[in-house]
Design a protein around this motif. Structure first.
Motif, PDB file in Angstrom:
ATOM      1  N   MET A 321       0.879  -1.192   0.646  1.00 31.05           N
ATOM      2  CA  MET A 321       0.373  -0.173  -0.251  1.00 31.05           C
ATOM      3  C   MET A 321       0.859   1.317  -0.089  1.00 31.05           C
ATOM      4  N   LYS A 324       3.785   2.725  -4.784  1.00 29.11           N
ATOM      5  CA  LYS A 324       2.708   3.875  -6.141  1.00 29.11           C
ATOM      6  C   LYS A 324       3.081   2.728  -6.893  1.00 29.11           C
ATOM      7  N   TRP A 327      -0.069  -0.032  -7.121  1.00 25.16           N
ATOM      8  CA  TRP A 327      -1.274   0.106  -6.992  1.00 25.16           C
ATOM      9  C   TRP A 327      -1.453  -0.079  -8.774  1.00 25.16           C
ATOM     10  N   GLN A 330      -2.075  -2.714  -9.927  1.00 22.71           N
ATOM     11  CA  GLN A 330      -3.261  -3.088  -9.405  1.00 22.71           C
ATOM     12  C   GLN A 330      -2.855  -4.346  -8.235  1.00 22.71           C
ATOM     13  N   ASN A 337     -12.384   0.979  -4.744  1.00 25.05           N
ATOM     14  CA  ASN A 337     -12.076   0.218  -6.233  1.00 25.05           C
ATOM     15  C   ASN A 337     -13.408  -0.233  -6.724  1.00 25.05           C
TER      16      ASN A 337
END
Length: 592
Positions: A321, A324, A327, A330, A337
Motif C-alpha cells: 500500500m 505507487k 497501485w 493493481q 475500488n
C-alpha cells in the motif's frame, strides 16, 4: 423469572428460619445451619456469575416443574416443643420423609456452592484473585464443569490446525478431531509406521478442516471442500511471492449498518477477492474498538475470531500500500475500488460450479416448504464465507460464551454433576484426574447445554419499515408446532431487542426461556440508536453471543426477511444442522 444462586440460597435460609423458629431446639439448629452456609454465601457474594460491563446475566423465566410423583415436605410452627411435621398420608413414613426434605435442601445448597466455585474459576481465568477460592476449595476437588470450555487450550489446538508446516505444507488435518488429532501428530510415542498409517488414512478419506461439523449430507453442498479451498486461498505458501495480489478492506461502519449488514458486506468483498484471485485482508473493525479487545486485536476482527489470513500476508499487503507501482499494477486494491452494487449484489464465485442448484428445501413458511429461494447462489455463498471467517473463535469470544452458558445453564449443570459425585462433597475429596479417552476423545465434544434447545430471534422495532413484523405470539405458535413433533422440547434461547417480548414470556410457564440480561428498547427507535445506548462493548458482545448460541441450538425460528436470521440460518446450514430446518411465519422482502 429464575432466581440467581444468591437469591436461591437466601430463600432456603429464610424458609428454614421460618420453619424452625417455633422451639428452642430448632433455634439452636438454625444457628448451626446459618454457620454452615456462611462460606457458600460469601463465595456467591464474592464471585457473581458475571462481572458488570460484560453483556449481562442470563435468566430462565420459568420455575422448575415439580414432578407430580415427588413428595414435597412441608414444615409449620408447632405449638409444643420441637418441629412438627404436617400430617402425612402415612405416619410411619414421617422420619424418612423428614430426612428427604432436609437432603433436598442440602442438595440445593451444594448446587449453589458448586455454581459459585465454577464462577470463581471463571473469574480467575479473567485475572481476578484466587485467594478466596483457594481458601474454600482445593482445586482438585472441584468437579469439571460440563458447560464450560478451556478457552486457552482450545486456542492452542486451533492454532496448530490453522497454520502451515515449516516447509509450507498444509496443516495436518486428520480424521481425528481436537486434542486426539494433535496427540497423534505430535506424540513422541507414536512410531513411524503408525504415523504413516495415520497420514495414509487421512489422504484416503480426504480429511477436511476441523471446523466443519457433520457429513456432506448434513451441510450445504460441497461445504467441506469449499472450506478447505478457502483456507488454502487465504493462506498461501509464500505471501511475498511476486505478483500476489491483495484486497484490503475496512468493515462497514456507517451508523445505519448493523452487525448483520457488516457481515454481509465483508462476505461480498471476499467474493470479489476470490473472483479476482486476491487475498482478502480486513482492517479496521469498529465493533472491536472497545476496551475488551486488547493488544494487536484491538479494533480488528481477530478480537473475536481467528484472522482471515496470515500475519505475513497482512504485513505484505500493508507494505504494498506504500508503493505507487503496486497501485499502478493493481497488486493492491481497497474497498473503494468497487461500487456498492458490486459488493452487495456482485457475481458469486463459480469455482465450484453451481452447488446452490442442489440446496434441499428445509425452510418452512406457514406450514409449507420453500422449495426455491431468491438469489440462491448468494444464500449458499454467504453461508460458506461466514463459516470460514468464523471458523475458530478467539479466546475472548470463547470466554464470552463461557460466561453466557454459565449464567444460563450453570445451576442446572451443577445439579446434574452433584448426582455423579459422592454426597459428602465438598468435605469429601473427589478424583478429578482425566483418563486418556476423557482428555483426548471426549474433550472434542461441545460444551453442555440443555437439549433439545430451540433458538428464537424475534425482530421487531424499526424493522417494521422494511417488512411486515409479527407479534411474539406468532413465534410461539411455531414453537408449539415443533413441540408436537418433539414433545421433549421445553427450552428456548430467546434473542430480541424488545422489552415487550421479554415481558410476554411469563405467559408461557410451560417453557423455559433463556436470554441475556441487557437493557432492551421500549417503543420504536432505530437499531443504531438502541445499540449506541448500550455502549460499544455491550452492543457488540451481546448480539454476537446470541448469534453463536443460536447456531448451536437444535431448532431455529426467525423472520425470513431479517438479515440476522438469514445469516444464522447460513451458519447452521454449514454447521451440520441443514436437516433441522428453519421455521418462519412471514416472508418479508429479499434481505441484503
Amino acid at each position: 423469572m429464575e432466581s440467581t444462586p444468591q437469591k436461591s440460597l437466601e430463600r432456603v435460609i429464610s424458609q428454614r428460619a421460618l420453619q424452625m423458629s417455633g422451639s428452642f431446639t430448632c433455634k439452636i439448629f438454625v444457628l448451626g445451619f446459618f454457620f454452615g452456609v456462611c462460606i457458600a454465601y460469601l463465595l456467591l457474594a464474592a464471585f457473581p456469575p458475571l462481572k458488570a460491563g460484560e453483556f449481562g446475566s442470563v435468566y430462565a423465566n420459568a420455575p422448575r416443574p415439580v414432578s407430580p410423583n415427588s413428595s414435597t415436605l412441608k414444615l409449620e410452627i408447632g405449638k409444643s416443643a420441637g418441629c412438627v411435621l404436617l400430617k402425612q398420608d402415612e405416619q410411619d413414613e414421617k422420619s424418612s420423609k423428614d430426612f428427604v426434605g432436609i437432603q433436598q435442601h442440602n442438595d440445593e445448597e451444594r448446587a449453589a456452592l458448586l455454581y459459585s466455585a465454577w464462577s470463581a474459576e471463571l473469574n480467575m481465568s479473567k485475572g481476578y484473585s484466587a485467594e478466596l477460592m483457594n481458601r474454600a476449595f482445593k482445586k482438585s476437588s472441584v468437579p469439571k464443569p460440563p458447560h464450560l470450555e478451556d478457552c486457552r487450550r482450545n486456542v492452542e489446538i486451533n492454532n496448530h490446525f490453522d497454520k502451515r508446516g515449516e516447509n509450507g505444507s498444509l496443516p495436518r488435518w486428520t480424521l481425528w478431531k481436537g486434542r486426539l488429532g494433535l496427540k497423534l501428530l505430535s506424540s513422541a510415542s507414536t512410531s513411524e509406521e503408525e504415523q504413516l498409517h495415520f497420514d495414509h488414512r487421512a489422504v484416503l478419506e480426504n480429511a477436511y478442516p476441523p471446523w466443519v461439523v457433520g457429513s456432506d449430507e448434513e451441510n450445504f453442498p460441497l461445504t467441506r471442500r469449499v472450506q478447505r479451498d478457502l483456507w488454502i486461498h487465504q493462506h498461501p505458501q509464500n505471501c511475498n511471492e511476486p505478483g500476489l495480489r491483495f484486497l484490503v478492506a475496512e468493515w462497514e461502519r456507517l451508523p445505519g449498518f448493523g452487525i448483520g449488514a457488516q457481515f454481509a458486506g465483508m462476505v461480498g468483498l471476499l467474493a470479489m477477492a476470490i473472483n479476482e484471485n486476491r487475498i482478502l485482508v480486513t482492517s479496521y473493525y469498529n465493533r472491536a474498538d472497545h476496551d475488551g479487545c486488547k493488544g494487536s486485536s484491538h479494533a480488528h476482527w481477530s478480537c473475536y475470531f481467528f484472522p482471515e489470513t496470515t500475519q505475513e500476508c497482512r504485513d505484505r499487503a500493508h507494505e504494498l500500500m506504500k508503493k505507487k507501482e503496486a497501485w499502478d499494477d493493481q497488486l493492491i486494491v481497497v474497498k473503494e475500488n468497487y461500487t456498492s452494487k458490486e459488493i452487495w449484489a456482485g457475481r458469486m464465485p463459480r469455482l465450484w460450479g453451481e452447488p446452490w442448484n442442489y440446496l434441499q428445501p428445509t425452510t418452512d413458511i406457514d406450514g409449507n416448504l420453500l422449495v426455491y429461494h431468491r438469489k440462491m447462489d448468494r444464500r449458499w455463498w454467504r453461508a460458506q464465507a461466514l463459516r470460514y471467517l468464523m471458523r475458530f473463535p478467539s479466546e475472548y469470544t470463547c470466554n464470552l460464551l463461557n460466561v453466557a452458558r454459565h449464567s444460563a445453564f450453570g445451576l442446572e449443570a451443577a445439579e446434574m454433576v452433584l448426582k455423579t459425585i459422592p454426597s459428602g462433597w465438598p468435605k469429601e475429596s473427589i478424583n478429578t484426574s482425566l483418563s486418556e479417552i476423557e482428555d483426548f476423545v471426549w474433550s472434542n465434544h461441545k460444551p453442555w447445554i440443555p437439549r433439545p434447545m430451540l433458538s428464537m430471534h424475534v425482530r421487531m422495532g424499526d424493522k417494521a419499515c422494511e417488512m411486515k413484523v409479527v407479534e411474539f405470539e406468532n413465534y410461539m405458535l411455531l414453537a408449539e408446532r415443533i413441540r408436537k413433533r418433539f414433545p421433549h422440547l421445553n427450552s428456548i434461547w430467546l434473542s430480541t431487542e424488545m422489552q415487550e417480548v421479554i415481558d410476554k414470556v411469563r405467559s408461557y410457564p410451560w417453557w423455559k426461556f433463556y436470554y441475556t440480561n441487557v437493557r432492551r428498547q421500549v417503543g420504536n427507535i432505530t437499531m443504531a440508536s438502541y445499540e449506541a445506548s448500550l455502549g460499544r462493548e455491550t452492543g457488540s458482545n451481546n448480539p454476537l453471543v446470541n448469534f453463536l448460541l443460536a447456531t448451536e441450538a437444535d431448532f431455529f425460528i426467525g423472520a425470513l426477511g431479517s438479515t440476522w436470521c438469514y445469516l444464522i440460518d447460513g451458519m447452521r446450514n454449514t454447521g451440520g444442522k441443514v436437516m433441522a430446518g428453519y421455521l418462519s411465519n412471514l416472508m418479508g422482502p429479499f434481505v441484503l
